[in-house]
Motif scaffolding. Structure first.
Motif, PDB file in Angstrom:
ATOM      1  N   GLY A  43       0.816  -1.215   0.000  1.00 34.55           N
ATOM      2  CA  GLY A  43       0.000   0.000   0.000  1.00 34.55           C
ATOM      3  C   GLY A  43       0.845   1.259   0.000  1.00 34.55           C
ATOM      4  O   GLY A  43       0.566   2.213  -0.725  1.00 34.55           O
ATOM      5  N   ALA A  44       1.897   1.273   0.821  1.00 34.54           N
ATOM      6  CA  ALA A  44       2.788   2.432   0.863  1.00 34.54           C
ATOM      7  C   ALA A  44       3.456   2.650  -0.486  1.00 34.54           C
ATOM      8  O   ALA A  44       3.531   3.778  -0.989  1.00 34.54           O
ATOM      9  CB  ALA A  44       3.840   2.239   1.960  1.00 34.54           C
ATOM     10  N   LEU A  45       3.922   1.561  -1.097  1.00 31.79           N
ATOM     11  CA  LEU A  45       4.576   1.678  -2.400  1.00 31.79           C
ATOM     12  C   LEU A  45       3.589   2.091  -3.483  1.00 31.79           C
ATOM     13  O   LEU A  45       3.954   2.809  -4.419  1.00 31.79           O
ATOM     14  CB  LEU A  45       5.271   0.373  -2.766  1.00 31.79           C
ATOM     15  CG  LEU A  45       6.492   0.034  -1.913  1.00 31.79           C
ATOM     16  CD1 LEU A  45       6.987  -1.378  -2.213  1.00 31.79           C
ATOM     17  CD2 LEU A  45       7.604   1.045  -2.114  1.00 31.79           C
ATOM     18  N   HIS A  46       2.338   1.671  -3.349  1.00 30.93           N
ATOM     19  CA  HIS A  46       1.312   2.075  -4.321  1.00 30.93           C
ATOM     20  C   HIS A  46       1.109   3.592  -4.300  1.00 30.93           C
ATOM     21  O   HIS A  46       0.803   4.193  -5.330  1.00 30.93           O
ATOM     22  CB  HIS A  46       0.000   1.347  -4.038  1.00 30.93           C
ATOM     23  CG  HIS A  46      -1.070   1.641  -5.036  1.00 30.93           C
ATOM     24  ND1 HIS A  46      -0.943   1.347  -6.371  1.00 30.93           N
ATOM     25  CD2 HIS A  46      -2.291   2.212  -4.888  1.00 30.93           C
ATOM     26  CE1 HIS A  46      -2.042   1.732  -7.011  1.00 30.93           C
ATOM     27  NE2 HIS A  46      -2.868   2.254  -6.126  1.00 30.93           N
ATOM     28  N   PHE A  47       1.300   4.200  -3.149  1.00 27.77           N
ATOM     29  CA  PHE A  47       1.214   5.656  -3.079  1.00 27.77           C
ATOM     30  C   PHE A  47       2.537   6.325  -3.469  1.00 27.77           C
ATOM     31  O   PHE A  47       2.564   7.253  -4.272  1.00 27.77           O
ATOM     32  CB  PHE A  47       0.812   6.126  -1.673  1.00 27.77           C
ATOM     33  CG  PHE A  47       0.761   7.621  -1.585  1.00 27.77           C
ATOM     34  CD1 PHE A  47      -0.322   8.321  -2.077  1.00 27.77           C
ATOM     35  CD2 PHE A  47       1.821   8.338  -1.050  1.00 27.77           C
ATOM     36  CE1 PHE A  47      -0.355   9.709  -2.041  1.00 27.77           C
ATOM     37  CE2 PHE A  47       1.799   9.717  -0.996  1.00 27.77           C
ATOM     38  CZ  PHE A  47       0.706  10.415  -1.489  1.00 27.77           C
ATOM     39  N   LEU A  48       3.631   5.859  -2.899  1.00 29.20           N
ATOM     40  CA  LEU A  48       4.917   6.544  -3.061  1.00 29.20           C
ATOM     41  C   LEU A  48       5.508   6.447  -4.464  1.00 29.20           C
ATOM     42  O   LEU A  48       6.051   7.435  -4.973  1.00 29.20           O
ATOM     43  CB  LEU A  48       5.933   5.993  -2.056  1.00 29.20           C
ATOM     44  CG  LEU A  48       5.691   6.348  -0.600  1.00 29.20           C
ATOM     45  CD1 LEU A  48       6.625   5.549   0.301  1.00 29.20           C
ATOM     46  CD2 LEU A  48       5.865   7.843  -0.380  1.00 29.20           C
ATOM     47  N   ARG A  49       5.452   5.292  -5.093  1.00 28.58           N
ATOM     48  CA  ARG A  49       6.115   5.113  -6.392  1.00 28.58           C
ATOM     49  C   ARG A  49       5.541   6.068  -7.452  1.00 28.58           C
ATOM     50  O   ARG A  49       6.305   6.762  -8.100  1.00 28.58           O
ATOM     51  CB  ARG A  49       6.044   3.664  -6.849  1.00 28.58           C
ATOM     52  CG  ARG A  49       6.655   2.673  -5.877  1.00 28.58           C
ATOM     53  CD  ARG A  49       8.081   2.371  -6.011  1.00 28.58           C
ATOM     54  NE  ARG A  49       8.470   1.922  -7.324  1.00 28.58           N
ATOM     55  CZ  ARG A  49       9.724   1.949  -7.743  1.00 28.58           C
ATOM     56  NH1 ARG A  49      10.675   2.404  -6.960  1.00 28.58           N
ATOM     57  NH2 ARG A  49      10.027   1.527  -8.950  1.00 28.58           N
ATOM     58  N   PRO A  50       4.225   6.172  -7.634  1.00 30.89           N
ATOM     59  CA  PRO A  50       3.713   7.147  -8.606  1.00 30.89           C
ATOM     60  C   PRO A  50       3.980   8.600  -8.196  1.00 30.89           C
ATOM     61  O   PRO A  50       4.218   9.451  -9.047  1.00 30.89           O
ATOM     62  CB  PRO A  50       2.210   6.865  -8.652  1.00 30.89           C
ATOM     63  CG  PRO A  50       2.057   5.483  -8.137  1.00 30.89           C
ATOM     64  CD  PRO A  50       3.165   5.288  -7.144  1.00 30.89           C
ATOM     65  N   LEU A  51       3.941   8.862  -6.897  1.00 32.73           N
ATOM     66  CA  LEU A  51       4.229  10.214  -6.423  1.00 32.73           C
ATOM     67  C   LEU A  51       5.618  10.651  -6.876  1.00 32.73           C
ATOM     68  O   LEU A  51       5.831  11.806  -7.244  1.00 32.73           O
ATOM     69  CB  LEU A  51       4.138  10.272  -4.892  1.00 32.73           C
ATOM     70  CG  LEU A  51       4.407  11.634  -4.253  1.00 32.73           C
ATOM     71  CD1 LEU A  51       3.247  12.587  -4.529  1.00 32.73           C
ATOM     72  CD2 LEU A  51       4.622  11.476  -2.752  1.00 32.73           C
ATOM     73  N   CYS A  52       6.554   9.717  -6.864  1.00 38.20           N
ATOM     74  CA  CYS A  52       7.937  10.006  -7.262  1.00 38.20           C
ATOM     75  C   CYS A  52       8.182   9.669  -8.731  1.00 38.20           C
ATOM     76  O   CYS A  52       9.327   9.455  -9.144  1.00 38.20           O
ATOM     77  CB  CYS A  52       8.902   9.248  -6.348  1.00 38.20           C
ATOM     78  SG  CYS A  52       8.880   9.873  -4.652  1.00 38.20           S
TER      79      CYS A  52
END
Length: 136
Positions: A52-61
């Motif tokens: 879940g964290a990576l689902h948010f962070l990866r597109p953000l970056c």
């Protein structure tokens, strides 16, 4: 460019290990068998939160992962869960991981990149540990 290749490699390794991990586990859920949850349950819950964290962070970056971390979570759920209650617990942990970062970050910062790298490492460690201890 090298960091992107390393992240891509780690992502592929996580998916490969996740699929390898899920195959022997999907036969019967712990609740259906009338026994306690498997000894690695908390590690899988943590892995869901990491997804879940990576689902948010990866597109953000601006990291374009294909498949997305949500799609990877769906594959994990399909392979790992038969019991609907267990499935809901995994989904809730995924959502907690996503929400935890969505309230704190609006832009990709150095701290977000560090968190992303730490989550990739932690996910890889969890998968490695669980597959080496409980995999067939």
């Amino acid at each position: 460019m090298r960091k992107k290749r390393v992240a891509d490699f780690i992502c592929r390794a996580i998916i490969f290990a996740m699929l390898a991990l899920s195959l022997p586990v999907q036969v019967v859920s712990a609740q259906q068998a009338g026994i306690d949850a498997p000894p690695y349950e908390q590690q899988l819950m943590r892995l869901s939160e990491i997804f879940g964290a990576l689902h948010f962070l990866r597109p953000l970056c601006k990291e374009n992962d294909d498949p997305s971390w949500r799609d990877r979570m769906e594959d994990f759920l399909d392979a790992e869960t038969i019991d609907e209650n267990r499935r809901r617990r995994f989904i809730e942990r995924f959502n907690q991981g996503y929400r935890g970062f969505s309230v704190a970050y609006r832009d990709c910062t150095d701290a977000a990149r560090i968190a992303m790298a730490q989550y990739l490492n932690e996910g890889e460690t969890i998968i490695s540990d669980v597959t080496s201890r409980y995999g067939r």
